[in-house]
Design an enzyme around this catalytic site. Structure first.
Site, short mmCIF file in Angstrom:
data_model
loop_
_atom_site.label_atom_id
_atom_site.label_comp_id
_atom_site.label_asym_id
_atom_site.label_seq_id
_atom_site.Cartn_x
_atom_site.Cartn_y
_atom_site.Cartn_z
N THR A 238 -47.94 49.46 88.04
CA THR A 238 -49.09 50.31 87.73
C THR A 238 -50.06 50.40 88.92
OG1 THR A 238 -49.97 48.39 86.58
CG2 THR A 238 -49.15 50.17 85.22
N LYS A 240 -51.12 47.65 91.19
CA LYS A 240 -52.02 46.54 91.51
C LYS A 240 -52.01 46.28 93.03
CE LYS A 240 -49.93 43.86 88.46
NZ LYS A 240 -49.05 44.83 87.78
N GLU A 460 -26.45 68.53 68.69
CA GLU A 460 -27.65 68.61 69.53
C GLU A 460 -28.38 69.94 69.30
OE1 GLU A 460 -28.81 66.02 70.80
OE2 GLU A 460 -26.98 64.86 70.54
N HIS A 463 -30.48 69.58 66.21
CA HIS A 463 -31.73 68.85 66.46
C HIS A 463 -32.74 69.78 67.13
CE1 HIS A 463 -30.79 64.78 65.37
NE2 HIS A 463 -29.82 64.62 66.26
P1 ADP Z 1 -47.73 46.57 90.92
O1 ADP Z 1 -48.34 45.77 92.04
O2 ADP Z 1 -48.69 46.84 89.82
O3 ADP Z 1 -46.43 46.03 90.42
P2 ADP Z 1 -47.36 48.49 92.99
O4 ADP Z 1 -48.74 48.68 93.50
O5 ADP Z 1 -46.48 47.59 93.78
O6 ADP Z 1 -47.38 48.01 91.50
O7 ADP Z 1 -46.70 49.91 92.82
C1 ADP Z 1 -45.38 50.19 93.22
C2 ADP Z 1 -45.31 51.59 93.76
O8 ADP Z 1 -45.65 52.52 92.75
C3 ADP Z 1 -46.32 51.83 94.88
O9 ADP Z 1 -45.76 51.55 96.12
C4 ADP Z 1 -46.60 53.27 94.74
O10 ADP Z 1 -45.60 54.01 95.41
C5 ADP Z 1 -46.44 53.55 93.27
N1 ADP Z 1 -47.72 53.56 92.57
C6 ADP Z 1 -48.19 52.60 91.77
N2 ADP Z 1 -49.38 52.96 91.25
C7 ADP Z 1 -49.66 54.16 91.73
C8 ADP Z 1 -50.75 55.06 91.55
N3 ADP Z 1 -51.77 54.75 90.75
N4 ADP Z 1 -50.72 56.24 92.20
C9 ADP Z 1 -49.69 56.53 93.01
N5 ADP Z 1 -48.63 55.75 93.19
C10 ADP Z 1 -48.60 54.56 92.59
#
Ligand code: ADP
Length: 652
Positions: A238, A240, A460, A463
């Site tokens: 997400t 972080k 399908e 559905h």
């Molecule tokens: P986490 O640390 O939460 O596991 P990451 O920051 O490592 O997630 O995210 C993995 C990849 O997903 C990043 O390198 C980026 O490419 C993409 N990503 C994650 N969050 C975002 C976001 N909010 N906007 C754009 N890309 C994102």
């Protein structure tokens, strides 16, 4: 001089060192004296002849003769003494009666005798000729050879010990990260908050940290407490790491990233050393964001004395992290950002003020955010612009930004594999299918008979038609390509992420679930095992509607879930099942009416699916017809020819 002085100073400061040196000297002197005494006692037990040989063996060894000379002298009765060397087989020394001393090599001779050699029966000959036969401790090596061997014996274990020591030292350095942590450092990342889609609350919180990092002195002046630790909580993927990096980018700070397992080391104490080394590195590179991913790996302290050494090591690591954070000065300008998906596994002590006291939650992206993410990532590849990102977003509820980045990347890879010039909507949709259904097109495809394909196509199409015409949702894509566990799939989405479902929506969903089975029944006069999962889900929904959602005529506003167990008799259970069945039968009736009325459309769609295997976009919309134009269920059936024409407008 100064070095010597220093050494004395140190020795005086640490009384244990001279005591240790003195002990070593005493042990060495004692050992030497003991060895001398042992040698003296051994010599006292030896005969004078033996001692003669042993004191100056060179007098014999430097005069090498051959065996025949010795035999001749023995036979002539000229030999006074013969000595067999202990521990050196084949070496024989002898003294003649005239005092001459010589040695000879007789292979096969040992201190026990020379049986089977040219000097056979030596003892008997000695008795007959009157010479003495003795065993002696004589070393045939020269002094320098002896010294060399001695050195070899002493030095080789030293070499082994030194090699092991160096290996251990290198391992310790690797373990403590003293040599490796620089690799975790990246200088002033370019990423900004705008590079992350969504998560506005998190960005707002991190903006406050940025304000401090860019101007810590204004906080110090006012006596405000500086932020030291931020805890990012959210599912994997997400963003972080991305946001922590963006915080560094925005604050023009350096960035160090490690994860919880970085601190766990094989050697006791090495983990704590790693923490120290890491914080030192962060301070040295201030302003700096120190990012600890999966901090729950070290975040939970064990209580009492449960657990073994590994746990107490973990406690020491956590304590060290906290001590380091407590020691931060505002002007150190280091902020620790920790990330976790398991908030409950974080020790309370870590959450106290002055530590990880800022909690920032990250959520999975919403519908519009997913559309923006598809836009963002499709812009990074060579796309033909055909993808409807709003539809893609509808099809991917629950997916994280990392999943979406991965889908686009997979789409681009498969476009490249197929030699396509651009990434098309179809590449992306197929990548989504692979992601959602957990696999590429399965080999089962080759095993399907034509009859089964026809059944799948009607199933399908059923559905899709019912879902569309009852308003259960938006039909995005229909396919009869088997993937993962599914033989065919109808993608139905909602255009909102409203967590509430209205009554008519639930009734429509019930019908949509039964639509596949009803189409099979209508066209092929029989049903297949393929509908079992549909029936299971439809039954669950119908029971839920009767039991807890207030759809029941018998129970009215009474929720079966709220009835105490002791009141839940068999008649209540039977009533729930009866009413659920009625709901299912009503849904079935809706399906029948609609499918019969729209039989030609159903045939057309099944035909198109058999030919093309996948229907989506404008062609699918055209085939399904426009909802609202015709009131249900008096939907005007389209003519069969018209339907077939529709079916074949799709490119094959
Ligand atoms: P986490 O640390 O939460 O596991 P990451 O920051 O490592 O997630 O995210 C993995 C990849 O997903 C990043 O390198 C980026 O490419 C993409 N990503 C994650 N969050 C975002 C976001 N909010 N906007 C754009 N890309 C994102």
């Amino acid at each position: 001089m100064t070095a010597l002085k220093k050494l004395f100073k140190r020795l005086r400061a640490n009384s244990r060192v001279p005591v240790a040196v003195l002990s070593v000297i005493l042990v060495a002197v004692g050992f030497t004296l003991l060895a001398q005494e042992a040698a003296r006692e051994t010599d006292a037990r030896k005969s004078p002849e033996m001692l003669q040989f042993e004191k100056e063996p060179d007098a014999w060894l430097s005069n090498q003769r051959n065996v025949s000379e010795l035999i001749k002298s023995v036979d002539a009765g000229q030999v006074a003494t013969v000595a067999l060397a202990n521990g050196h087989p084949g070496l024989v020394l002898y003294t003649l009666k005239n005092g001459a001393k010589a040695s000879v090599a007789v292979p096969g001779c040992t201190v026990l005798g020379c049986a089977g050699t040219a000097l056979d029966k030596l003892a008997e000959r000695g008795a007959a000729q009157g010479f003495a036969l003795v065993g002696v401790d004589v070393d045939p090596r020269t002094k320098s050879q002896h010294l060399l061997d001695l050195l070899g014996t002493i030095v080789s274990p030293l070499i082994i010990i030194a090699t092991m020591g160096i290996g251990f030292f290198v391992l310790m350095r690797l373990q403590t990260g003293a040599g490796g942590s620089a690799s975790t450092l990246s200088e002033r990342p370019e990423i900004k908050f705008d590079d992350a889609i969504g998560n506005d609350e998190a960005k707002a919180a991190l903006n406050r940290v940025k304000a401090f990092m860019t101007d810590p002195s204004s906080y110090v002046k006012l006596g405000a407490a500086a932020p030291r630790g931020v805890l990012l909580v959210g599912p994997p993927g997400t963003g972080k790491t991305l946001l922590a990096k963006a915080l560094a980018g925005e604050s023009k700070a350096n960035f160090i990233a490690v994860d919880g397992s970085y601190f766990t080391a094989t050697f006791y104490g090495a983990g704590v050393a790693k923490v120290k080394a890491l914080f030192k590195l962060a301070r040295k590179n201030a302003p700096c964001v120190l990012f600890i991913d999966e901090v729950d790996g070290i975040g939970k302290r064990s209580r009492g004395n449960e657990g073994g050494g590994a746990e107490s090591e973990m406690n020491r690591i956590i304590n060290r992290v906290l001590v380091e954070m407590d020691g931060f000065e505002a002007m150190d300008n280091v902020v620790v950002v920790a990330a976790t998906n398991h908030e409950n596994n974080i020790d309370e002590a870590m959450r106290r003020p002055g530590r990880f006291d800022m909690l920032v939650r990250l959520a999975k992206p919403t519908l519009p955010e997913r559309a923006k993410l598809f836009d963002l990532y499709l812009n990074k590849v060579t796309s033909d612009g055909s993808a409807d990102t709003a539809a893609l977003a509808r099809m991917t509820p629950g997916l994280t930004p990392a999943d979406i980045a991965n889908i686009v990347n997979k789409a681009a890879s498969s476009a490249a594999e197929k030699g396509a010039a651009t990434v098309t909507s179809d590449h992306v949709l197929r990548a989504i299918e692979t992601q959602l259904l957990g696999g590429e097109i399965s080999p089962v495809k080759d095993l399907l008979t034509e009859g089964t394909r026809v059944r799948l196509a009607y199933h399908e199409a059923g559905h899709a038609m019912i879902g569309h015409w009852t308003g259960a949702g938006l039909v995005e894509r229909v396919t009869i390509e088997p993937r993962g566990q599914a033989l065919g799939v109808t993608y139905m989405t909602r255009d909102t992420e409203d967590p509430l479902y209205k009554q008519n929506e639930l009734v429509s969903r019930l019908a949509m679930m039964l639509g596949g089975r009803e189409a099979e029944l209508l066209v092929l006069d029989s049903v297949s095992s393929g509908a079992s999962d549909d029936l299971k889900r439809a039954s669950e929904l119908a029971i839920e509607m009767v039991g807890s959602l207030g759809f029941s005529e018998t129970f009215g506003l009474l929720s079966v879930g709220g009835i105490p167990k002791e009141l839940l008799g068999p008649d209540i259970q039977a009533a729930v099942l009866r009413e659920a069945r009625v709901l299912l039968e009503q849904a079935q009736a809706t399906c029948r009416t609609l499918l019969t009325a729209q039989r030609a459309r159903l045939d057309a769609m099944a035909q198109a699916l058999l030919t093309c295997e996948v229907l989506q976009g404008a062609e699918l919309k055209e085939m399904l017809g426009e909802v609202g134009r015709v009131p249900l269920p008096e939907l005007a059936p389209i003519g069969r020819d018209q339907a077939l024409a529709l079916a074949f407008t799709r490119r094959v």
